[in-house]
Design an enzyme around this catalytic site. Structure first.
Site, short mmCIF file in Angstrom:
data_model
loop_
_atom_site.label_atom_id
_atom_site.label_comp_id
_atom_site.label_asym_id
_atom_site.label_seq_id
_atom_site.Cartn_x
_atom_site.Cartn_y
_atom_site.Cartn_z
N ASP A 1 0.85 -1.19 0.00
CA ASP A 1 0.00 0.00 0.00
C ASP A 1 0.88 1.25 0.00
O ASP A 1 1.88 1.29 0.73
CB ASP A 1 -0.90 -0.01 1.24
CG ASP A 1 -2.02 1.00 1.15
OD1 ASP A 1 -1.72 2.22 1.06
OD2 ASP A 1 -3.18 0.60 1.16
N HIS B 1 -13.00 -1.05 -6.64
CA HIS B 1 -12.37 -2.26 -7.19
C HIS B 1 -12.05 -3.08 -5.95
O HIS B 1 -11.29 -2.64 -5.08
CB HIS B 1 -11.08 -1.88 -7.93
CG HIS B 1 -10.38 -3.00 -8.61
ND1 HIS B 1 -10.02 -2.95 -9.94
CD2 HIS B 1 -9.94 -4.20 -8.15
CE1 HIS B 1 -9.39 -4.07 -10.28
NE2 HIS B 1 -9.32 -4.84 -9.19
N HIS C 1 -10.78 -4.94 -2.95
CA HIS C 1 -9.43 -5.13 -2.44
C HIS C 1 -9.48 -5.53 -0.98
O HIS C 1 -10.38 -5.15 -0.24
CB HIS C 1 -8.54 -3.91 -2.64
CG HIS C 1 -9.09 -2.59 -2.20
ND1 HIS C 1 -10.15 -1.97 -2.83
CD2 HIS C 1 -8.70 -1.76 -1.21
CE1 HIS C 1 -10.38 -0.80 -2.25
NE2 HIS C 1 -9.52 -0.66 -1.26
#
Length: 128
Positions: free
Chosen positions: A37, A99, A101
């Protein structure tokens, strides 16, 4: 269930999967990708994303769902060895960036204290 073409224009994760944006790839298989990240909550914080654009985890195919959680498990096991956290917190996301995750956040006692590290029975109002 909404159908997906696999790529969504303007989706940062689709751009990462396509190789159009840089990332630090931790692990991947045919259907999923684990990356570091860029705004980590803690050292080693990773994201696991399906390679096909799917906004919500429950819209993944069975194979994609199995892959996503398999990759998450492999990466969490690697984190436990390499980073030695107390545990790896996992939760699915998709709202801010639509999306699917999974966050994998190595969690260290020196950063978190209190109920999260106590047994459930030790916290009032939580079943033991």
């Amino acid at each position: 269930m909404a159908e997906s073409t696999g790529k969504e224009k303007g989706c940062i994760f689709c751009q990462i999967v396509a190789g159009d944006l840089p990332c630090y790839r931790i692990y991947e298989d045919e259907l999923s990708l684990a990356i570091l990240d860029v705004n980590p909550f803690s050292k080693g914080h990773c994201l696991v994303i399906p390679k096909r654009h799917v906004p919500w985890w429950h819209e993944l195919s069975d194979d994609e769902n199995a892959s996503l959680f398999k990759v998450a498990k492999v990466v969490a096991e690697k984190m436990m060895i390499a980073l030695e956290p107390d545990f790896v917190c996992m939760y699915a996301r998709g709202r801010r960036i639509p999306h699917t995750h999974i966050f994998l956040v190595p969690t260290y006692q020196r950063r978190y204290s209190g109920p999260v590290l106590q047994r459930p029975g030790a916290v009032p109002g939580i079943a033991s």
